[in-house]
Motif scaffolding. Structure first.
Motif, short mmCIF file in Angstrom:
data_model
loop_
_atom_site.label_atom_id
_atom_site.label_comp_id
_atom_site.label_asym_id
_atom_site.label_seq_id
_atom_site.Cartn_x
_atom_site.Cartn_y
_atom_site.Cartn_z
N VAL A 11 16.74 -4.35 -3.43
CA VAL A 11 15.31 -4.46 -3.74
C VAL A 11 14.86 -5.92 -3.68
N LEU A 12 15.67 -6.78 -4.29
CA LEU A 12 15.31 -8.21 -4.29
C LEU A 12 15.28 -8.76 -2.86
N TYR A 13 16.27 -8.28 -2.08
CA TYR A 13 16.35 -8.78 -0.71
C TYR A 13 15.10 -8.43 0.07
N ILE A 14 14.69 -7.17 -0.08
CA ILE A 14 13.50 -6.72 0.68
C ILE A 14 12.23 -7.43 0.17
N LEU A 15 12.13 -7.56 -1.13
CA LEU A 15 10.94 -8.19 -1.70
C LEU A 15 10.83 -9.66 -1.31
N ASN A 16 11.99 -10.31 -1.29
CA ASN A 16 11.97 -11.75 -1.06
C ASN A 16 12.01 -12.14 0.40
N LYS A 17 12.14 -11.10 1.25
CA LYS A 17 12.34 -11.40 2.66
C LYS A 17 11.27 -12.35 3.19
N THR A 209 19.03 5.50 -1.09
CA THR A 209 17.84 5.08 -0.32
C THR A 209 16.56 5.48 -1.07
N ASN A 210 16.59 6.68 -1.56
CA ASN A 210 15.43 7.20 -2.28
C ASN A 210 15.10 6.33 -3.50
N ILE A 211 16.14 5.95 -4.21
CA ILE A 211 15.94 5.11 -5.40
C ILE A 211 15.32 3.77 -4.99
N ILE A 212 15.90 3.17 -3.96
CA ILE A 212 15.43 1.84 -3.53
C ILE A 212 13.97 1.91 -3.10
N LEU A 213 13.65 2.92 -2.31
CA LEU A 213 12.26 3.03 -1.82
C LEU A 213 11.28 3.22 -2.96
N ASN A 214 11.66 4.06 -3.90
CA ASN A 214 10.78 4.32 -5.04
C ASN A 214 10.59 3.08 -5.91
N ILE A 215 11.69 2.35 -6.12
CA ILE A 215 11.57 1.13 -6.93
C ILE A 215 10.69 0.11 -6.19
N LEU A 216 10.89 0.05 -4.86
CA LEU A 216 10.08 -0.88 -4.08
C LEU A 216 8.59 -0.56 -4.21
N ILE A 223 4.08 -6.68 -8.19
CA ILE A 223 3.84 -8.01 -7.58
C ILE A 223 2.52 -8.04 -6.79
N ARG A 224 1.78 -6.95 -6.93
CA ARG A 224 0.45 -6.84 -6.31
C ARG A 224 0.49 -7.05 -4.80
N ASP A 225 1.41 -6.37 -4.15
CA ASP A 225 1.49 -6.47 -2.70
C ASP A 225 1.26 -5.07 -2.12
N PRO A 226 0.05 -4.80 -1.66
CA PRO A 226 -0.25 -3.45 -1.18
C PRO A 226 0.56 -3.06 0.04
N GLN A 227 1.01 -4.05 0.81
CA GLN A 227 1.77 -3.72 2.02
C GLN A 227 3.11 -3.07 1.67
N ILE A 228 3.74 -3.64 0.61
CA ILE A 228 5.01 -3.07 0.15
C ILE A 228 4.78 -1.64 -0.33
N VAL A 229 3.74 -1.48 -1.15
CA VAL A 229 3.43 -0.15 -1.70
C VAL A 229 3.20 0.84 -0.56
N GLN A 230 2.42 0.40 0.42
CA GLN A 230 2.06 1.27 1.52
C GLN A 230 3.29 1.65 2.35
N ASN A 231 4.09 0.66 2.66
CA ASN A 231 5.29 0.92 3.48
C ASN A 231 6.26 1.85 2.76
N ALA A 232 6.50 1.52 1.49
CA ALA A 232 7.46 2.34 0.72
C ALA A 232 6.95 3.77 0.61
N ALA A 233 5.66 3.90 0.30
CA ALA A 233 5.10 5.25 0.14
C ALA A 233 5.19 6.03 1.43
N GLN A 234 4.96 5.30 2.55
CA GLN A 234 5.02 5.94 3.87
C GLN A 234 6.44 6.44 4.16
#
Lengths: 245, 392
Positions: A11-17, A209-216, A223-234
């Motif tokens: 999760v940290l890796y993806i967020l901090n990328k 995978t499911n856990i990681i996506l949901n946490i993301l 972290i108020r990043d709609p792109q992350i929310v949108q991608n993960a939800a997609q």
């Protein structure tokens, strides 16, 4: 079981990328618990849906079998303790009741009104061969929220129960290094936060995978990043579409 | 593993023995009897077994008698006996001891031949396993519904299919009445037994009736009430007359030497004799009626002090011990429950209900034929008389 450290690091890796932000261990632990419960609770509705779908008999692609395997991780044997007949208490980690038995004979759940009717008929009156139970609330936060009355009242021994346990809360425990960085701490230790050490996700390993996506998705909200929310939800929606089609 | 779980010793001798070597002792005694060990059996005895011990295998002592305050403990599955911690264990420091659990006679008799039956509990559980579940005609069911239909099935089958004839050997007292058995549903046959042990059928009669109420009447024929405004009841004069009647006047068994046929009132002698004796009354075995008011069988006066056998049917549910079904009728029970369940549900297509109705009828017919116990050799033996000339 899914390793809590693997999930947190990913999760940290993806967020901090792209330097999007950071998720603290405390935030992660809250999200981890929320996500685990969310995924776990979906199993029962999914099972209901799967049972109504056409079945196949393949070795690895049988949806019912696979889902059942995921639920089985939480199946547990315990004991219902007799307090004052007909009252019994349930194990504290009870999530869903499976089967309760007395001397190898299954207890049947009946509602209070059903009990009032069946105990009036000599044909259907509960016996030690065909015992019944009625559920009720305990309204006591220190014990399991459910309790039951078992009939006939001649039954007063502890009763074995097979049930689905509540998933343990996942915890990413840590201790701080000299620079103030968080170091993963798996075992219990006086210096660890919390001192009891880490607790792994109890979900089936295929759920990583499911856990990681949901946490993301939740992390994106934090972290108020709609792109992350949108991608993960997609991605979650895609996964679900594949699983349920 | 087969269906038989008890050992030959447990079945034939009704006992389970344990060897306790010298210097050791034992408090827990496990058995594998088919029947359940009970500490108290209502109306029969304190327990249906004895726990005994002996050092020579000849002289046995009952453990309960040694220490009357000891209350043995029975496991939940009713198969294991435990001596409580407060009581001494069985065993000796000077000799090897043999302990044994022996069934009392009535329990042993109940155990004998038990393999021909399937318990009610097994019927319900087997039905739930085999006929209820996903992809089956009955996807979900309340166990209490199955219990209801199963018990109704046991009742119905007991009336005309199962071997449920019960019998009592009784002597008719001077009052000429016997109380109807507690688990009585209907009679099959009443017979008196002669000195050779041969049965002679006692027939029911419509010659007399037993009044259900016998109100006392005043001079105007109105019932007389007591202080609580309830009708006062007397004793039945009809019953009294029937008890005192000379049965020979009914069945025609007269002393013809002193009958006085030339007497002007000779035609009053026997019931219907003027136009020839009615064959239905020309038997000397005696009569019975059922007195619903008193809940008793009433007998004719020629049966006083007679030994009789009362054969009757019960519904198979009078006690838990009763509730078992012959294996010959097992399939019929499943079909009965399945039909009853499907017929009582909504949205079940009528052709499915009809299929099970037919299946039930066929299975029940099979059970009846099987339980009729028609054996070819016995049939042949009866038919040996077919060529016998009957002289008239």
């Amino acid at each position: 079981m899914v390793n809590v450290n693997t999930v947190y690091r990913t999760v940290l890796y993806i967020l901090n990328k792209e330097q999007r932000g950071y998720l603290t261990p405390a935030e992660f632990n809250k999200l981890a618990n929320q996500v685990q419960l969310e995924i776990f609770e979906k199993y029962f509705d999914e099972m209901n849906m799967v049972l109504r779908m056409p079945v196949n008999n393949s070795e690895y692609a049988d949806r019912e079998k696979n889902l059942d395997e995921k639920i089985s991780v939480f199946e547990k044997d315990g004991s219902c303790l007799s307090t004052t007949p007909p009252n019994y208490s349930f194990p504290v980690d009870l999530h869903r009741i499976g089967s309760i038995s007395y001397n190898g004979k299954s207890l049947e759940r009946v509602s209070h009104s059903e009990y009032n009717l069946i105990q009036k008929s000599p044909f259907t009156k509960p016996t030690t061969s065909f015992p019944v139970y009625i559920l009720k609330g305990t309204f006591d936060s220190t014990i399991a929220p459910l309790a039951m009355d078992v009939y006939p009242t001649t039954i007063n021994t502890n009763l074995p129960i097979h049930y689905i346990k509540k998933p343990s809360e996942p915890i990413w425990a840590y201790k701080k290094n000299a620079q103030g960085g968080f170091i993963y701490q798996e075992a219990a230790s006086a210096t660890a936060v919390p001192a009891t050490g880490s607790v792994q996700f109890e979900l089936h390993p295929t759920e990583q995978t499911n856990i990681i996506l949901n946490i993301l998705m939740y992390a994106g909200v934090i972290i108020r990043d709609p792109q992350i929310v949108q991608n993960a939800a997609q991605m979650i929606a895609q996964d679900e579409a594949v699983e349920k089609s | 593993m087969g269906l038989i779980t008890q050992t030959n010793e447990e079945y034939y001798a009704g006992q389970k023995a344990y060897t306790i070597i010298q210097g050791s002792s034992q408090k827990v005694f496990s058995t594998s009897f088919d029947l359940e060990l009970e500490l108290s059996v209502d109306g029969v005895s304190n327990s249906n077994f004895n726990l005994e011990y002996s050092t020579d295998g000849i002289n046995w002592s009952n453990y309960i008698f040694v220490n009357p305050t000891v209350q043995l403990e029975i496991s939940v599955d009713k198969k294991t006996i435990t001596i409580p911690s407060s009581a001494p264990a069985i065993g000796s420091t000077t000799a090897t001891t043999i302990a044994r659990i022996t069934l009392k006679d009535y329990a042993k008799w109940e155990n004998y031949g038990g393999y021909q039956y399937i318990s009610f509990e097994d019927i319900v559980n087997n039905f739930l396993v085999a006929y209820v579940g996903e992809d089956k005609l009955i996807p979900k069911v309340k166990r209490t519904d199955v219990m209801f239909h199963a018990k109704r099935g046991v009742q119905e089958f007991n009336y005309d299919t199962l071997k449920s004839i019960k019998s009592q050997e009784l002597t008719i007292p001077p009052s000429l009445s016997l109380v109807i058995p507690q688990d009585y549903v209907n009679y099959v046959e009443l017979s008196y037994i002669d000195s050779s042990g041969v049965k002679h059928i006692i027939y029911p009669t419509t010659l007399t009736s037993n009044p259900y109420t016998v109100p006392l009447q005043d001079d105007e024929g109105l019932p007389v009430e007591d202080a609580f405004a309830e009708n006062l009841e007397g004793t039945s004069l009809i019953n009294k007359a029937w008890r005192q009647a000379n049965q020979n006047n009914i069945d025609g068994q007269q002393d013809w030497n002193n009958v006085g046929v030339w007497d002007w009132n000779w035609w009053k002698l026997m019931y219907g004799e003027r136009y020839g004796l009615d064959p239905q009354y020309s038997q000397s075995n005696g009569w019975f009626t059922i007195d619903e008011r008193e809940g008793k069988f009433s007998f004719s006066s020629n049966l006083t002090d007679r030994l009789i056998i009362l054969e009757y049917i019960s519904d198979g549910l009078s006690s838990d011990l009763d509730t078992k079904v012959p294996k010959m009728a097992e399939e019929a029970m499943y079909m009965h429950i399945a039909y009853a369940m499907l017929a009582g549900r909504q949205n079940v297509p009528e052709y499915i209900v009809n299929r099970f109705k037919k299946d039930r009828r066929a299975a029940l017919r099979n059970a009846k034929i099987r339980l009729s116990n028609i054996k070819l050799d016995e049939f042949v033996q009866i038919m040996r008389g077919k060529s016998k000339w009957i002289k008239s």
